[in-house]
Design a protein around this motif. Structure first.
Motif, mmCIF file in Angstrom:
data_model
loop_
_atom_site.group_PDB
_atom_site.id
_atom_site.type_symbol
_atom_site.label_atom_id
_atom_site.label_comp_id
_atom_site.label_asym_id
_atom_site.label_seq_id
_atom_site.Cartn_x
_atom_site.Cartn_y
_atom_site.Cartn_z
ATOM 1 N N LYS A 222 -2.511 -11.527 8.091
ATOM 2 C CA LYS A 222 -3.258 -12.284 9.057
ATOM 3 C C LYS A 222 -4.872 -11.774 9.489
ATOM 4 O O LYS A 222 -5.756 -12.609 9.483
ATOM 5 C CB LYS A 222 -2.572 -12.213 10.265
ATOM 6 N N LYS A 223 -5.090 -10.506 8.993
ATOM 7 C CA LYS A 223 -6.256 -9.979 9.257
ATOM 8 C C LYS A 223 -6.553 -8.700 8.785
ATOM 9 O O LYS A 223 -6.462 -7.623 9.249
ATOM 10 C CB LYS A 223 -6.490 -9.699 10.816
ATOM 11 N N PRO A 224 -6.806 -8.749 7.313
ATOM 12 C CA PRO A 224 -6.863 -7.433 6.292
ATOM 13 C C PRO A 224 -8.161 -6.995 6.491
ATOM 14 O O PRO A 224 -9.343 -7.499 6.679
ATOM 15 C CB PRO A 224 -6.771 -8.133 5.020
ATOM 16 N N LYS A 225 -8.328 -5.708 6.565
ATOM 17 C CA LYS A 225 -9.590 -4.986 6.782
ATOM 18 C C LYS A 225 -10.496 -5.233 5.718
ATOM 19 O O LYS A 225 -11.748 -5.250 5.866
ATOM 20 C CB LYS A 225 -9.024 -3.427 7.033
ATOM 21 N N HIS A 226 -9.960 -5.277 4.308
ATOM 22 C CA HIS A 226 -10.803 -5.276 3.422
ATOM 23 C C HIS A 226 -10.795 -6.816 2.904
ATOM 24 O O HIS A 226 -11.317 -6.932 1.576
ATOM 25 C CB HIS A 226 -10.256 -4.358 2.205
ATOM 26 N N GLY A 227 -10.379 -7.647 3.706
ATOM 27 C CA GLY A 227 -10.545 -9.030 3.113
ATOM 28 C C GLY A 227 -9.524 -9.440 2.187
ATOM 29 O O GLY A 227 -8.552 -8.881 1.650
ATOM 30 N N TYR A 228 -9.856 -10.813 1.528
ATOM 31 C CA TYR A 228 -8.975 -11.721 0.692
ATOM 32 C C TYR A 228 -9.287 -11.547 -0.797
ATOM 33 O O TYR A 228 -10.709 -11.568 -0.877
ATOM 34 C CB TYR A 228 -8.577 -13.030 1.170
ATOM 35 N N GLY A 229 -8.631 -11.733 -1.762
ATOM 36 C CA GLY A 229 -8.928 -12.213 -3.081
ATOM 37 C C GLY A 229 -9.374 -13.575 -3.011
ATOM 38 O O GLY A 229 -9.806 -14.167 -2.301
ATOM 39 N N LYS A 230 -8.858 -14.143 -4.401
ATOM 40 C CA LYS A 230 -9.202 -15.468 -4.618
ATOM 41 C C LYS A 230 -8.617 -16.473 -3.485
ATOM 42 O O LYS A 230 -8.896 -17.577 -3.053
ATOM 43 C CB LYS A 230 -8.955 -15.963 -5.928
ATOM 44 N N MET B 36 -5.227 -16.053 -0.240
ATOM 45 C CA MET B 36 -4.728 -15.320 0.781
ATOM 46 C C MET B 36 -4.066 -13.991 0.493
ATOM 47 O O MET B 36 -3.361 -13.379 1.265
ATOM 48 C CB MET B 36 -3.520 -15.974 1.571
ATOM 49 N N ASN B 37 -4.807 -13.460 -0.774
ATOM 50 C CA ASN B 37 -3.945 -12.138 -1.103
ATOM 51 C C ASN B 37 -5.134 -10.933 -0.692
ATOM 52 O O ASN B 37 -5.784 -10.816 -1.366
ATOM 53 C CB ASN B 37 -3.805 -12.121 -2.429
ATOM 54 N N PRO B 38 -4.607 -10.165 0.107
ATOM 55 C CA PRO B 38 -5.234 -9.049 0.765
ATOM 56 C C PRO B 38 -4.915 -7.670 -0.318
ATOM 57 O O PRO B 38 -4.496 -6.678 0.433
ATOM 58 C CB PRO B 38 -4.879 -8.846 1.959
ATOM 59 N N CYS B 39 -5.118 -7.682 -1.511
ATOM 60 C CA CYS B 39 -4.540 -6.866 -2.426
ATOM 61 C C CYS B 39 -5.147 -5.273 -2.117
ATOM 62 O O CYS B 39 -4.179 -4.683 -2.321
ATOM 63 C CB CYS B 39 -5.098 -6.996 -4.138
ATOM 64 N N ILE B 40 -6.132 -5.178 -1.611
ATOM 65 C CA ILE B 40 -6.658 -3.654 -1.462
ATOM 66 C C ILE B 40 -5.671 -3.117 -0.179
ATOM 67 O O ILE B 40 -5.111 -2.208 -0.327
ATOM 68 C CB ILE B 40 -7.985 -3.665 -1.322
ATOM 69 N N ASP B 41 -5.712 -4.002 0.787
ATOM 70 C CA ASP B 41 -4.919 -3.503 2.070
ATOM 71 C C ASP B 41 -3.523 -3.440 1.657
ATOM 72 O O ASP B 41 -2.815 -2.657 2.357
ATOM 73 C CB ASP B 41 -5.101 -4.474 3.012
ATOM 74 N N CYS B 42 -2.859 -4.469 0.761
ATOM 75 C CA CYS B 42 -1.548 -4.424 0.574
ATOM 76 C C CYS B 42 -1.032 -3.115 -0.407
ATOM 77 O O CYS B 42 -0.275 -2.437 -0.071
ATOM 78 C CB CYS B 42 -1.219 -5.727 -0.350
ATOM 79 N N HIS B 43 -1.941 -2.682 -1.198
ATOM 80 C CA HIS B 43 -1.598 -1.669 -2.143
ATOM 81 C C HIS B 43 -1.927 -0.592 -1.128
ATOM 82 O O HIS B 43 -0.742 0.434 -1.347
ATOM 83 C CB HIS B 43 -2.657 -1.505 -3.241
ATOM 84 N N ALA B 44 -2.491 -0.211 -0.444
ATOM 85 C CA ALA B 44 -2.636 0.882 0.675
ATOM 86 C C ALA B 44 -1.559 1.010 1.500
ATOM 87 O O ALA B 44 -0.932 1.938 1.722
ATOM 88 C CB ALA B 44 -4.117 0.860 1.406
ATOM 89 N N MET B 45 -1.168 -0.020 1.943
ATOM 90 C CA MET B 45 0.042 -0.029 2.818
ATOM 91 C C MET B 45 1.208 0.443 2.218
ATOM 92 O O MET B 45 1.959 1.184 2.598
ATOM 93 C CB MET B 45 0.349 -1.471 3.621
ATOM 94 N N MET B 46 1.325 -0.026 0.779
ATOM 95 C CA MET B 46 2.622 0.313 0.127
ATOM 96 C C MET B 46 2.593 1.775 -0.195
ATOM 97 O O MET B 46 3.541 2.193 -0.191
ATOM 98 C CB MET B 46 2.679 -0.586 -1.232
ATOM 99 N N MET B 47 1.616 2.274 -0.545
ATOM 100 C CA MET B 47 1.337 3.622 -1.008
ATOM 101 C C MET B 47 1.385 4.611 0.361
ATOM 102 O O MET B 47 1.873 5.626 0.266
ATOM 103 C CB MET B 47 -0.319 4.151 -1.369
ATOM 104 N N GLN C 207 -8.315 -3.949 -14.537
ATOM 105 C CA GLN C 207 -7.706 -5.180 -14.919
ATOM 106 C C GLN C 207 -7.826 -6.336 -14.125
ATOM 107 O O GLN C 207 -7.738 -7.547 -14.408
ATOM 108 C CB GLN C 207 -5.917 -4.820 -14.730
ATOM 109 N N ARG C 208 -8.194 -6.107 -12.696
ATOM 110 C CA ARG C 208 -8.482 -7.140 -11.719
ATOM 111 C C ARG C 208 -9.777 -6.691 -11.180
ATOM 112 O O ARG C 208 -10.013 -5.599 -10.615
ATOM 113 C CB ARG C 208 -7.492 -7.161 -10.534
ATOM 114 N N PRO C 209 -10.787 -7.791 -11.143
ATOM 115 C CA PRO C 209 -12.073 -7.478 -11.011
ATOM 116 C C PRO C 209 -12.362 -7.046 -9.356
ATOM 117 O O PRO C 209 -13.454 -6.109 -9.375
ATOM 118 C CB PRO C 209 -13.002 -8.470 -11.197
ATOM 119 N N MET C 210 -11.609 -7.393 -8.520
ATOM 120 C CA MET C 210 -11.767 -6.987 -7.106
ATOM 121 C C MET C 210 -10.837 -5.840 -6.642
ATOM 122 O O MET C 210 -11.476 -4.920 -5.918
ATOM 123 C CB MET C 210 -11.471 -8.321 -6.412
ATOM 124 N N SER C 211 -9.689 -6.037 -6.862
ATOM 125 C CA SER C 211 -8.813 -4.880 -6.531
ATOM 126 C C SER C 211 -8.420 -3.664 -7.242
ATOM 127 O O SER C 211 -7.778 -2.899 -7.024
ATOM 128 C CB SER C 211 -7.555 -5.560 -6.170
#
Length: 328
Positions: free
Chosen positions: A68-76, A78-89, A112-116
């Motif tokens: 709902k409110k990712p620190k590093h924003g979304y990709g294309k 609603m995918n907050p990939c940076i925050d998601c990967h960090a949370m998983m790690m 592999q992915r330009p943003m994340s």
């Protein structure tokens, strides 16, 4: 023997990373995550192919709060990939003690992915996880600075790879070499990367403060129409969707079917007034075999109870539908 926790997404890259470590003699335990937006099904199937155990972590609620409110924003979408990967790690790092693990493996590939997955993003993910010195990316390790695991000899850097960019050629060649034949497409898995789903999720987040898990489940099905903050209509597209949606609706919701024609299931979720009921009935007529009738009768009632109510309406017009539709 060193022991590593492999973050397994269910895609090809993460399972190749785990296999590379296993072939170096490292004991590998798979870790995958379950949320409202992705399931562990592919990860379970992939881990069986290289014969490693798998731990499934359900972090649905915490993950949703972050989405709902990712620190590093979304990709294309609603995918907050940076925050998601960090949370998983972070979760994987916290499991190191439980499994007596030495480090974490991920299947990330530089650029592999330009943003994340650019260098900056990979560094942010490591830092935000809280376990930056315990993370190894075997597929692109030679493009990055040596990790403590390589320096200390837990893994052989010379047997790691230097993959970079969006081409999948090397990964597919490795899959063939390792006998990995059943793997999903790179785009599959996470609903947050799908444009129409993201539109529906954004609408839900913008219109409700307290969101139930069933409302998130409903986003997977049908055409959605927003009538007000507390009222939404869903019209299924297929018989399969009509079956699937029943898992997420309750006897608080109102369902509609044409009386004399076959057609889609139409559902009102939330509080509905007479105008909402009439519009839902008109949608029911529009998405039925009777859509060309001047008027038709629609039966409706609370889900799971007898449908004793009948309303006579004309099928909804295209212009009227465009006013309320929130997905394609």
């Amino acid at each position: 023997m060193a022991r590593a926790l492999a973050m397994v997404s269910g895609g090809l890259d993460s399972i190749l990373a785990a296999k590379l470590m296993k072939d170096q003699g490292v004991e590998v335990i798979g870790i995958c995550f379950k949320s409202y937006f992705f399931t562990p099904d592919n990860a379970i199937r992939m881990c069986k192919q290289i014969d490693i155990p798998l731990e499934v972590v359900d972090f649905s609620e915490e993950h949703f709060q972050m989405v709902k409110k990712p620190k590093h924003g979304y990709g294309k979408n609603m995918n907050p990939c940076i925050d998601c990967h960090a949370m998983m790690m972070k979760y994987a790092g916290e499991l190191l003690e439980k499994f007596n693990g030495d480090f974490i493996i991920t299947g990330e590939v530089l650029n592999q992915r330009p943003m994340s997955q650019n260098k900056r993003s990979l560094d942010i993910v490591k830092k935000e996880s809280g376990f930056k010195d315990k993370i190894l990316r075997p597929l692109c390790a030679k493009n990055l600075e040596p990790t403590d695991m390589e320096i200390e000899g837990l893994v052989d850097r010379e047997k790691l790879l230097d993959i970079s960019g969006r081409s999948r050629k090397i990964q597919m060649e490795l899959a063939e070499k390792f006998g990995i034949v059943d793997y999903p497409s790179p785009a599959g898995g996470c609903m947050l990367t799908e444009p129409n789903y993201s539109v529906r999720l954004k609408d839900l987040v913008n219109n409700k403060d307290e969101i139930e898990s069933k409302e998130i489940g409903l986003l997977r099905y049908g055409r959605h129409f927003r009538l007000g903050e507390g009222c939404k209509i869903i019209a299924t597209r297929t018989e399969e969707e009509s079956k699937g949606i029943k898992e997420f609706i309750t006897n608080r919701d109102i369902i509609f079917f044409p009386k004399d024609f076959s057609g889609a299931m139409v559902v009102i979720v939330g509080e509905a007034n007479e105008e909402d009921i009439e519009f839902a009935a008109k949608l029911s007529g529009r998405y039925s075999k009777g859509k060309n009738e001047e008027t038709l009768e629609i039966k409706y009632g609370k889900f799971g109870k007898p449908m004793k109510n009948i309303i006579k309406v004309s099928p909804a017009e295209e212009e009227e539908m465009r006013k309320y539709i929130i997905n394609c």
